[in-house]
Design a protein around this motif. Structure first.
Motif, PDB file in Angstrom:
ATOM      1  N   HIS A 296       0.835  -1.215   0.000  1.00  0.00           N
ATOM      2  CA  HIS A 296       0.000   0.000   0.000  1.00  0.00           C
ATOM      3  C   HIS A 296       0.864   1.257   0.000  1.00  0.00           C
ATOM      4  O   HIS A 296       0.633   2.179  -0.802  1.00  0.00           O
ATOM      5  N   ARG A 297       1.830   1.313   0.880  1.00  0.00           N
ATOM      6  CA  ARG A 297       2.668   2.510   0.969  1.00  0.00           C
ATOM      7  C   ARG A 297       3.459   2.720  -0.313  1.00  0.00           C
ATOM      8  O   ARG A 297       3.567   3.855  -0.810  1.00  0.00           O
TER       9      ARG A 297
ATOM     10  N   SER B 212       0.996   3.788  -3.264  1.00  0.00           N
ATOM     11  CA  SER B 212       0.458   5.135  -3.027  1.00  0.00           C
ATOM     12  C   SER B 212       1.503   6.199  -3.265  1.00  0.00           C
ATOM     13  O   SER B 212       1.223   7.244  -3.888  1.00  0.00           O
ATOM     14  N   GLN B 213       2.723   5.943  -2.798  1.00  0.00           N
ATOM     15  CA  GLN B 213       3.795   6.934  -2.973  1.00  0.00           C
ATOM     16  C   GLN B 213       4.157   7.088  -4.447  1.00  0.00           C
ATOM     17  O   GLN B 213       4.308   8.205  -4.951  1.00  0.00           O
TER      18      GLN B 213
ATOM     19  N   SER C 297       1.404   9.013  -6.307  1.00  0.00           N
ATOM     20  CA  SER C 297       1.346  10.435  -5.955  1.00  0.00           C
ATOM     21  C   SER C 297       2.380  11.241  -6.721  1.00  0.00           C
ATOM     22  O   SER C 297       2.177  12.427  -7.002  1.00  0.00           O
TER      23      SER C 297
ATOM     24  N   THR D   1      -5.894   8.637  -4.665  1.00  0.00           N
ATOM     25  CA  THR D   1      -5.748   7.194  -4.589  1.00  0.00           C
ATOM     26  C   THR D   1      -6.649   6.642  -3.494  1.00  0.00           C
ATOM     27  O   THR D   1      -6.662   7.154  -2.377  1.00  0.00           O
TER      28      THR D   1
ATOM     29  N   SER E  27      -7.329   3.057  -1.606  1.00  0.00           N
ATOM     30  CA  SER E  27      -6.790   1.723  -1.403  1.00  0.00           C
ATOM     31  C   SER E  27      -7.561   1.013  -0.307  1.00  0.00           C
ATOM     32  O   SER E  27      -8.195   1.652   0.547  1.00  0.00           O
TER      33      SER E  27
ATOM     34  N   SER F  46      -6.521   2.497   2.797  1.00  0.00           N
ATOM     35  CA  SER F  46      -6.645   3.946   2.962  1.00  0.00           C
ATOM     36  C   SER F  46      -7.244   4.286   4.325  1.00  0.00           C
ATOM     37  O   SER F  46      -8.001   3.497   4.901  1.00  0.00           O
TER      38      SER F  46
ATOM     39  N   ASP G 288      -9.877   9.579   3.652  1.00  0.00           N
ATOM     40  CA  ASP G 288      -9.805   9.458   2.192  1.00  0.00           C
ATOM     41  C   ASP G 288     -11.104   8.882   1.645  1.00  0.00           C
ATOM     42  O   ASP G 288     -11.608   9.312   0.602  1.00  0.00           O
TER      43      ASP G 288
ATOM     44  N   TRP H 244      -7.300   6.539  -8.657  1.00  0.00           N
ATOM     45  CA  TRP H 244      -6.730   5.195  -8.627  1.00  0.00           C
ATOM     46  C   TRP H 244      -7.434   4.370  -7.560  1.00  0.00           C
ATOM     47  O   TRP H 244      -7.648   4.823  -6.440  1.00  0.00           O
TER      48      TRP H 244
END
Length: 279
Positions: free
Chosen positions: A46-47, A50-51, A54, A62, A64, A67, A71, A82
């Motif tokens: 996930h991290r 997402s990074q 971005s 985004t 997820s 999340s 969000d 996304w």
């Protein structure tokens, strides 16, 4: 879009690497509030995704599975975003059977227009862009276009079902279908089996979330199939699944179908029972 999908494929492979690092070590499992399992692999993927997104597309938000709640509350105003399941099939991951995936979809006005699914252990990727077809690829090999097959009435219906989430609604539905065989498959790989022509349908009465289906939906559509709402009272198929149109992220009951099956499904006589008579 062709350039964009190549970037997303690269991100998905990176997420696979992050997941495999955890997979090769003792797996620690915690529970979310809904009692579903969570591992460090879910969070690491996930991290990373997402990074990367971005930076790649800073104007597109985004959403997820991992999340934070804020969000999720803001998302109904989004037109393009996304939709991610960083580790689809966490139970399969914990069981170490290899049937788990990374799912990344681009949603525009309620419909998926790009999707990438990567299976870390299988070392295989499936992807699609709207109106550009569906493809399967292994690292360092050219991508191969995939397509669903057309089921014929004289053939047994090849059904894929969840390996970890059976329920009585599915059992009732199976009793009214034509002669068939059922294969248990984990994660979004069920959609991929249909998209490749190795299965005909995936009925899913019961809870799933939008990130479970977004990437797989566009891949199956571009391969010639469809993902439709399933009325489990009448057993009829209805309109296509849509995304980010409701406060709930839980999908309605649905069925994924290969080429031509949606038209046959609602024909009189396709199902052996009618509403009110099914067991």
């Amino acid at each position: 879009m062709n350039k964009l999908v190549e970037s997303i494929k690269k991100i998905a492979w990176e997420a696979c690497d992050a997941i495999l690092e955890v997979y090769q070590s003792p797996i620690e499992v915690t529970e979310k509030e809904d009692t579903s399992p969570l591992t460090q692999a879910d969070l690491s993927a996930h991290r990373l995704i997402s990074q990367r997104l971005s930076v790649l597309t800073p104007s597109w938000p985004t959403l997820s599975e991992e999340s934070v709640d804020s969000d999720i509350e803001d998302r109904l105003s989004w037109t393009t975003f996304w939709l991610i399941d960083p580790l689809d099939g966490t139970r399969e991951f914990i069981n170490r059977n290899g049937e788990f995936t990374v799912n990344i979809a681009l949603i525009h006005e309620g419909r998926p227009i790009l999707g990438v699914i990567a299976a870390p252990v299988l070392n295989t990727m499936w992807y699609a862009v709207k109106d550009k077809g569906a493809w399967r690829q292994n690292p360092d090999e050219p991508a191969k276009r995939i397509a669903t097959t057309t089921w014929q009435p004289e053939q047994r219906l090849r059904i894929v079902g969840s390996r970890s989430h059976g329920n009585h609604k599915l059992e009732r539905l199976l009793k009214v279908l034509p002669p068939h065989e059922l294969e248990g498959v984990g994660s979004s790989l069920k959609f991929c089996r249909i998209a490749e022509g190795a299965a005909d349908c995936y009925p899913r009465p019961g809870a799933t979330c939008e990130w479970d289906t977004g990437a797989a939906h566009i891949i199956l559509e571009e391969a010639g199939g469809t993902v439709l709402r399933l009325n489990t009272e009448t057993y009829k198929v209805e309109e296509s699944l849509q995304y980010n149109q409701r406060h709930s992220l839980i999908n309605p009951d649905f069925i994924a179908l290969g080429r031509g099956l949606a038209e046959k499904w609602n024909e009189p006589g396709f199902l052996s029972h009618y509403v009110g008579t099914a067991p």
